[in-house]
Design an enzyme around this catalytic site. Structure first.
Site, PDB file in Angstrom:
ATOM      1  N   THR A  79      -4.198   3.325  -5.647  1.00  0.00           N
ATOM      2  CA  THR A  79      -3.257   3.101  -6.745  1.00  0.00           C
ATOM      3  C   THR A  79      -3.568   4.027  -7.914  1.00  0.00           C
ATOM      4  O   THR A  79      -2.662   4.594  -8.542  1.00  0.00           O
ATOM      5  CB  THR A  79      -3.329   1.635  -7.217  1.00  0.00           C
ATOM      6  OG1 THR A  79      -3.060   0.778  -6.105  1.00  0.00           O
ATOM      7  CG2 THR A  79      -2.339   1.358  -8.326  1.00  0.00           C
ATOM      8  N   ASP A  99     -14.644  -3.698  -3.216  1.00  0.00           N
ATOM      9  CA  ASP A  99     -15.674  -2.741  -2.808  1.00  0.00           C
ATOM     10  C   ASP A  99     -16.475  -2.218  -3.998  1.00  0.00           C
ATOM     11  O   ASP A  99     -17.555  -1.648  -3.813  1.00  0.00           O
ATOM     12  CB  ASP A  99     -15.040  -1.547  -2.087  1.00  0.00           C
ATOM     13  CG  ASP A  99     -14.429  -1.924  -0.757  1.00  0.00           C
ATOM     14  OD1 ASP A  99     -14.809  -2.979  -0.204  1.00  0.00           O
ATOM     15  OD2 ASP A  99     -13.563  -1.184  -0.271  1.00  0.00           O
ATOM     16  N   ARG A 125       0.832  -1.209   0.000  1.00  0.00           N
ATOM     17  CA  ARG A 125       0.000   0.000   0.000  1.00  0.00           C
ATOM     18  C   ARG A 125       0.871   1.265   0.000  1.00  0.00           C
ATOM     19  O   ARG A 125       0.484   2.299   0.524  1.00  0.00           O
ATOM     20  CB  ARG A 125      -0.953  -0.008   1.197  1.00  0.00           C
ATOM     21  CG  ARG A 125      -1.963  -1.160   1.150  1.00  0.00           C
ATOM     22  CD  ARG A 125      -3.036  -1.037   2.221  1.00  0.00           C
ATOM     23  NE  ARG A 125      -3.935  -2.161   2.218  1.00  0.00           N
ATOM     24  CZ  ARG A 125      -4.999  -2.291   1.417  1.00  0.00           C
ATOM     25  NH1 ARG A 125      -5.276  -1.338   0.548  1.00  0.00           N
ATOM     26  NH2 ARG A 125      -5.773  -3.363   1.481  1.00  0.00           N
ATOM     27  N   THR A 174     -11.137  -3.654  -7.149  1.00  0.00           N
ATOM     28  CA  THR A 174     -11.425  -3.564  -5.723  1.00  0.00           C
ATOM     29  C   THR A 174     -12.682  -4.353  -5.447  1.00  0.00           C
ATOM     30  O   THR A 174     -13.664  -4.248  -6.189  1.00  0.00           O
ATOM     31  CB  THR A 174     -11.609  -2.131  -5.209  1.00  0.00           C
ATOM     32  OG1 THR A 174     -12.117  -2.168  -3.877  1.00  0.00           O
ATOM     33  CG2 THR A 174     -12.581  -1.331  -6.054  1.00  0.00           C
ATOM     34  N   ARG A 218     -15.824   0.544   3.336  1.00  0.00           N
ATOM     35  CA  ARG A 218     -15.605   1.701   4.208  1.00  0.00           C
ATOM     36  C   ARG A 218     -16.518   2.856   3.827  1.00  0.00           C
ATOM     37  O   ARG A 218     -17.110   3.498   4.689  1.00  0.00           O
ATOM     38  CB  ARG A 218     -14.140   2.133   4.117  1.00  0.00           C
ATOM     39  CG  ARG A 218     -13.823   3.477   4.751  1.00  0.00           C
ATOM     40  CD  ARG A 218     -12.393   3.864   4.491  1.00  0.00           C
ATOM     41  NE  ARG A 218     -11.478   3.029   5.228  1.00  0.00           N
ATOM     42  CZ  ARG A 218     -11.058   3.293   6.465  1.00  0.00           C
ATOM     43  NH1 ARG A 218     -11.481   4.386   7.082  1.00  0.00           N
ATOM     44  NH2 ARG A 218     -10.230   2.486   7.069  1.00  0.00           N
TER      45      ARG A 218
END
Length: 397
Positions: free
Chosen positions: A140, A162, A84, A160, A206
């Protein structure tokens, strides 16, 4: 004779199923087009910490060809590995060991972190990388945008679980995550029924509720999402009724990690990562305790997180990953850089990279979520894309 053009490829952020399919397909197509392919290991760290020289640094670089990528799409994860790292915000403890103190001092920002963007640019030039293909989520892609703004020829591919990257209706890893969530939730039904419990499943998400919403869609469960603060008593009443109506006397709720109830807040804990994200308090455990207190029914918190990003991609992610890779290479062949591969209106497409600081794409609540019943909407699907997620004017990048 001029050397062949060279493509660099990296994967950043969290791993998801399908990354190896992208790496393989980019490599195969690039070789057909006459490019050399250089795999960059450990995401952006590979371009901040590598030491260019007469020989390739084996710690961070790997030549890719048809032979050594032939079977990688049969497994999950990423053969290039990932971190990350954010080159624009590197902690002092994570600086490359070869970087001189004097050079580092010139890169120190007001927040005490170090901007190594110039180092990345120098390394891309030293490595002879003409085109960079980046595969990642919002973090990214945000640094990909920095490089594009500095003149780098780059094409990005969104991934992702998500599914919240702006500008695309689908990201690699999402279908596999929902497939796994369904398997795991259905497996838990027997133990929840045996003990007559309420199961509170925590899933990634999130800022956006796509993972929770679609997991609920395929399991006929209640769900709560970050886009809509919910009423704890209302959720308790719905789960109590579900528990009563079930022959085995159990009920299921799925919560996105960022979902909160009315008047509630989830404190963030631990240090921030390089992109400024901190972990939120485990909402599954807190919500399970609230449901036990409000319903009088024992409630159990169950994690649906890292299991969802492990293992092989499902068929849909395999198809999308291979196709995204080839669309990306179409853009490279046509000299169209600074673009991101996407799904728009249910079709393969390309679009601009998300703007710096762009917010995550969020669920269109009116079209997709039943606020009163705390579950997905199943009606009004005629004319929707196959995966039900349209950009819509309200959520279009």
């Amino acid at each position: 004779m001029s050397r062949p053009q060279r493509i660099g490829i990296l994967t950043g952020g969290g791993d998801v199923p399908g990354l190896n399919s992208v790496i393989k397909s980019v490599t195969y197509r690039a070789v057909e087009l006459g490019f050399d392919v250089l795999g960059i290991r450990r995401g952006w760290e590979g371009l901040t910490h590598v030491q260019p020289g007469s020989e390739l640094d084996p710690e961070y670089l790997r030549v890719l060809d048809r032979r050594n990528t032939r079977t990688i799409d049969r497994t999950g994860g990423t053969v290039l590995h990932t971190t990350r790292t954010n080159p624009a915000r590197v902690n002092e403890a994570n600086l490359p060991p070869w970087l001189s103190a004097e050079r580092a001092k010139s890169m120190r920002g007001p927040d005490g972190r170090f901007d190594l963007t110039d180092v990345v640019l120098e390394h891309l030039e030293a490595l002879g990388i003409d085109v960079l293909v980046t595969i990642g989520g919002d973090d990214t892609l945000s640094f990909s945008r920095v490089l594009v703004d500095r003149g780098i020829q780059l094409v990005a591919i969104p991934k992702t679980m998500d599914n919240d990257v702006p500008g695309t209706e689908y990201c690699i890893g999402f279908s596999s995550a929902i497939t796994r969530a369904k398997e795991l939730i259905d497996r838990q039904r027997t133990t929840l029924g045996s003990h007559e419990r309420i199961g509170v499943f925590r899933i990634f998400g999130r800022d956006a509720g796509f993972s929770a919403l679609f997991a609920a869609y395929v399991t006929s469960a209640r769900c709560v999402i970050p886009e809509v603060p919910y009423d704890l008593d209302a959720l308790g009443a719905l789960l109590t009724e579900d528990h009563r109506a079930s022959p085995s006397h159990y009920a299921i709720a799925i919560t996105a990690e960022g979902a909160t109830w009315q008047g509630g807040a989830l404190p963030e804990v631990g240090p921030a990562d390089a992109f400024g994200h901190r972990h939120k308090t485990n909402v599954g455990e807190v919500l399970a305790a609230e449901m036990t207190a409000r319903t009088g029914i024992e409630s159990l918190a169950i994690e649906l997180t890292y299991d969802l990003r492990s293992g092989q991609p499902d068929a849909l992610d395999q198809v999308v990953a291979s196709t995204f890779a080839n669309v990306a290479m179409d853009l490279v062949a046509d000299g169209r850089f600074g673009r991101m591969v996407a799904i728009r209106d249910g079709k393969y497409a390309e679009t601009g990279l998300p703007a710096a600081g762009a917010s995550a794409r969020r669920v269109d609540v009116e079209a997709m979520y039943n606020v009163e019943r705390l579950r997905p909407r199943y009606d009004g699907r005629l004319g929707s894309p196959l995966l039900l997620v349209g950009l819509g004017e309200a959520v279009r990048a």
